[in-house]
Motif scaffolding. Structure first.
Motif, PDB file in Angstrom:
ATOM      1  N   PRO A   1      59.360  75.082  -6.196  1.00  0.00           N
ATOM      2  CA  PRO A   1      59.195  73.744  -5.608  1.00  0.00           C
ATOM      3  C   PRO A   1      59.643  72.601  -6.523  1.00  0.00           C
ATOM      4  O   PRO A   1      60.059  71.552  -6.040  1.00  0.00           O
ATOM      5  N   THR A   2      59.601  72.795  -7.832  1.00  0.00           N
ATOM      6  CA  THR A   2      60.033  71.707  -8.719  1.00  0.00           C
ATOM      7  C   THR A   2      61.511  71.419  -8.568  1.00  0.00           C
ATOM      8  O   THR A   2      61.964  70.329  -8.895  1.00  0.00           O
TER       9      THR A   2
ATOM     10  N   ILE B   1      51.344  68.944  -2.550  1.00  0.00           N
ATOM     11  CA  ILE B   1      50.535  67.812  -3.018  1.00  0.00           C
ATOM     12  C   ILE B   1      51.007  67.372  -4.411  1.00  0.00           C
ATOM     13  O   ILE B   1      51.123  66.180  -4.712  1.00  0.00           O
ATOM     14  N   THR B   2      51.305  68.354  -5.249  1.00  0.00           N
ATOM     15  CA  THR B   2      51.773  68.068  -6.596  1.00  0.00           C
ATOM     16  C   THR B   2      53.122  67.350  -6.577  1.00  0.00           C
ATOM     17  O   THR B   2      53.346  66.382  -7.298  1.00  0.00           O
ATOM     18  N   MET B   3      54.027  67.847  -5.732  1.00  0.00           N
ATOM     19  CA  MET B   3      55.366  67.261  -5.649  1.00  0.00           C
ATOM     20  C   MET B   3      55.327  65.858  -5.064  1.00  0.00           C
ATOM     21  O   MET B   3      56.057  64.968  -5.472  1.00  0.00           O
TER      22      MET B   3
ATOM     23  N   GLY C   1      52.690  63.897  -4.963  1.00  0.00           N
ATOM     24  CA  GLY C   1      51.802  62.995  -5.695  1.00  0.00           C
ATOM     25  C   GLY C   1      50.941  62.175  -4.752  1.00  0.00           C
ATOM     26  O   GLY C   1      50.546  61.070  -5.076  1.00  0.00           O
TER      27      GLY C   1
END
Lengths: 241, 241
Positions: free
Chosen positions: A178-179, A236-238, A240
């Motif tokens: 995903p990064t 959610i991390t991507m 933010g």
């Protein structure tokens, strides 16, 4: 200082000065949590509104709790809807999945009916999901309850209009991590997670025609609920949000 | 074609031509999976080695299964150890956590003894963890079983030597999202997850003196096991291991 426990109270829109808890919520307050008159809690309406509440009365069997409300607040949801469309895992794993993804920040859930789904959709379990999600909201101090949608076939997911405003990620070991995936600028990010037996040939045909971003979550083969949690977490991390 | 089921068989180092399954593994093969002589499975030793196995004999009560082994393979682990050091959640949530993080790719687990831990460490549950992790390996076709370490106090985590070769992430809402965190070039990434009541003041003092990267996983308050799964997922995604 311990954070105040959360309870669900609908209809806070007009910011009333008092409210009443009944049924499960009042029993939970009076019996399981053993709170008393004068005690303080937080109430939330599942739509982003919270208030501080003081317990002013508890009926004899704890079936009705009267509250005075103050200190209203409203949180707006993140800018992108995080919509999990996953095949159903078996039994208890459904609740484990919904509990975790709600805590992390999923906003919408659609049970995906796949050719090789291991569990059938049942109205009875769907009724329990609402409760699971509500409990997860209380636990994680999250004022919005996720929207639970009717089950859909994979074909129906790509036939609802509104494709312009959305991006679709597919849990697929052939994708990138995903990064490495582009930033999401759409209004809705749909996270597709297939059944443990994988998609059928005709489902793959559908997917190959669709505008989809394959996303790898691990080098291993994940169970449906683990893939779903990892996917929502990555989103959610991507984002933010 | 369905993928072949995995079974655990230790001592494959010397790549023997035959092996025997006993106890849980043989019973599982013969009774639960109802496999028969002539059937094929995959065996793995938990240390990276796998082989294709043909069933050549099953004893009367399924307590002993003889196998012919071929097609050996060895996978080396990722370049960075992903070491989860988490406070223990209560009851069933321990198994849910270890199951999911093993599927995703955790390589080491240390139960963290915190001042505000909700669950005590018990030898009995630790004995079950090994089994949970083994099952998760089979499920996710992962040839390495995670190493389960003795429980440690937070202070002991920072007192083991080898600090040079490692990076420590701490689940902490004041940190950045993992995508904003620097790339990990160390040999070991330690993922600290505190108890639901949070760390105590003296634990925070310890943490503030240590070289630690705070990492945010969600805007909400996550249960220990949910934070652990999100953390391991973020680590695997960032490392690409």
């Amino acid at each position: 200082m311990k954070p105040l426990p959360w309870f669900y109270a609908p209809n806070l829109d007009a910011r009333p000065e008092s409210a009443v808890l009944v049924a499960d919520e009042s029993r939970h307050l009076a019996r399981s949590r053993r709170l008393r008159i004068g005690g303080e809690i937080i109430v939330f309406d599942g739509l982003g509104t919270t208030a501080k509440a003081k317990i002013v009365d508890i009926s004899e069997r704890g079936t009705r709790v009267a509250l005075d409300l103050t200190a209203y607040a409203h949180q707006i949801e993140g800018r992108v809807r995080v919509h999990l469309a996953a095949a159903l895992p078996k039994g208890d794993r459904q609740a484990v999945m919904l509990d975790m993804v709600t805590q992390i920040g999923m906003t919408d859930f659609t049970p995906l009916l796949c050719d090789r789904s291991v569990a059938k959709f049942s109205i009875r379990s769907a009724a329990r999901w609402q409760k699971t999600c509500l409990e997860a909201c209380k636990q994680s101090r999250r004022p919005w309850v996720p929207r639970l949608h009717q089950p859909k076939l994979l074909a129906e997911m790509f036939n609802t209009g509104g494709e312009a405003g959305r991006v679709v990620w597919l849990a697929d070991s052939r994708g990138g991590y995903p990064t490495a995936v582009q930033k999401v600028t759409a209004d809705e990010l749909i996270l597709l997670v297939g059944p443990e037996g994988g998609f059928s040939p005709s489902e793959w045909e559908l997917l190959s025609d669709a505008d989809i971003v394959p996303v790898t979550l691990a080098k291993t083969v994940l169970r449906t609920e683990t893939a779903a949690v990892a996917m929502v977490s990555a989103a959610i991390t991507m984002l933010g949000v």
